[in-house]
Design a protein around this motif. Structure first.
Motif, PDB file in Angstrom:
ATOM      1  N   LEU A  44      24.254  39.077   9.782  1.00 23.00           N
ATOM      2  CA  LEU A  44      23.636  37.871   8.944  1.00 23.00           C
ATOM      3  C   LEU A  44      24.639  37.264   7.884  1.00 23.00           C
ATOM      4  N   ALA A  47      27.194  35.479   9.459  1.00 21.47           N
ATOM      5  CA  ALA A  47      26.861  34.203  10.109  1.00 21.47           C
ATOM      6  C   ALA A  47      26.303  33.199   9.081  1.00 21.47           C
ATOM      7  N   LEU A  48      25.664  33.662   7.954  1.00 21.30           N
ATOM      8  CA  LEU A  48      25.537  32.853   6.798  1.00 21.30           C
ATOM      9  C   LEU A  48      26.767  32.185   6.204  1.00 21.30           C
ATOM     10  N   PHE A  53      24.379  29.508  12.424  1.00 23.14           N
ATOM     11  CA  PHE A  53      23.037  28.920  12.806  1.00 23.14           C
ATOM     12  C   PHE A  53      22.644  27.504  12.579  1.00 23.14           C
ATOM     13  N   SER A  54      23.781  26.877  11.896  1.00 24.57           N
ATOM     14  CA  SER A  54      23.677  25.430  11.393  1.00 24.57           C
ATOM     15  C   SER A  54      24.776  24.465  11.888  1.00 24.57           C
ATOM     16  N   ILE A 159      28.247  36.161  19.540  1.00 25.82           N
ATOM     17  CA  ILE A 159      27.699  35.199  18.874  1.00 25.82           C
ATOM     18  C   ILE A 159      28.561  34.656  17.398  1.00 25.82           C
TER      19      ILE A 159
END
Length: 305
Positions: A44, A47-48, A53-54, A159
């Protein structure tokens, strides 16, 4: 009955008890859950930071680029092996102490030790069978953890778009890393076993093992003083914790990780050499193992406590 046959029978009995013990399965489940959670949190963070995620539109600068690069290595092969082995020697070591205390102390609490020694009176064989069965159980737990880490690496790498690399060299190094992880846990499990025998209970084993671990970690923090005085550094490096740190660091390095990037307090230049670490760990393990044997051989065995 020969000593060899007695040992084989005791080993088989101890393995059945460990493999069917609810506490062992519970501890393994807790460790796997915590390990998966840790890897997920690292995922996470990356990913952030990269806006996965965006679609790259919203990003968060959580860590430095060097730290993110290290985390990416931990989330992919072969770096995940180093991350899993570090987790085994961290949280896994604490749970191994609890498991050891349960294995050694339960025979006193349940009052079964007298019956066992009546059938197999060689106390050395009894103690050795417990230690070997414990190491086999820890080995199985390590293998399961590595499988979990590999599955998570495939998922998170897909991912995040991370590259995977696993070759013959990494396959050959993995057994060395597993053996080193077992060596790191050995003195702590032995002191837990010795404490359980001295105190004749599970709680004595847990208390003795965890108290020693807390003291050892606290004493190991004195290693920073070694940067000022070489003599103090030499004395501090005779403690167990700096030598344990060296072996854990070597396991991480073997799979391309650099723990000092994520742990600023860790100064690799102050740690002892790998050969000294192995010798010191062997000495501590021998002292704790002999203490356990001497305590068991000199005790009068009673019934349940």
């Amino acid at each position: 009955m020969t000593t060899r046959t007695m040992f084989v029978n005791l080993l088989a009995a101890e393995w059945i008890k460990i493999s069917r013990r609810p506490m062992a399965l519970l501890l393994l489940g807790i460790f796997l859950l915590l390990t998966a959670l840790q890897q997920t949190l690292w995922f996470l963070v990356v990913a952030l930071q990269e806006g996965v995620f965006s679609g790259g539109q919203v990003t968060f600068s959580l860590l430095s680029d060097a730290a993110i690069a290290q985390i990416k290595l931990q989330l992919s092969l072969p770096g995940v092996f180093g991350a899993m082995l570090s987790a085994i020697n961290g949280t896994g070591g604490i749970l191994a102490i609890i498991l050891t205390a349960g294995i050694f102390g339960s025979d006193f609490n349940w009052g079964t030790l007298r019956i066992l020694l009546t059938r197999a009176p060689h106390r050395g064989a009894y103690l050795l069978a417990k230690l070997v069965a414990l190491q086999l159980a820890l080995l199985v737990a390590i293998l399961i953890t590595l499988v979990l880490g590999t599955l998570l690496a495939f998922l998170f790498s897909a991912i995040l778009g991370l590259s995977q690399r696993i070759g013959l060299l990494e396959a050959l190094l993995l057994p060395i890393g597993i053996l080193r992880a077992l060596v790191v846990m050995l003195p702590y499990t032995l002191i837990a076993g010795a404490s359980a025998i001295f105190g004749r209970s599970v709680i004595a084993g847990v208390g003795g093992g965890l108290i020693f671990l807390a003291f050892d970690v606290s004493a190991g923090s004195l290693n920073t003083i070694g940067a000022v005085d070489p003599l103090i550094r030499t004395l501090v490096n005779l403690l167990l914790q700096p030598n344990i740190n060296r072996l854990v660091v070597e396991n991480s390095r073997m799979f391309g990780l650099d723990q000092s990037v994520l742990t600023s307090a860790l100064d690799l230049s102050l740690l002892p050499s790998q050969w000294q670490a192995l010798i010191i760990v062997a000495v501590y393990s021998a002292i704790f193992g002999y203490s356990a044997y001497r305590a068991l051989s000199r005790q009068d065995i009673g019934g349940a406590n």
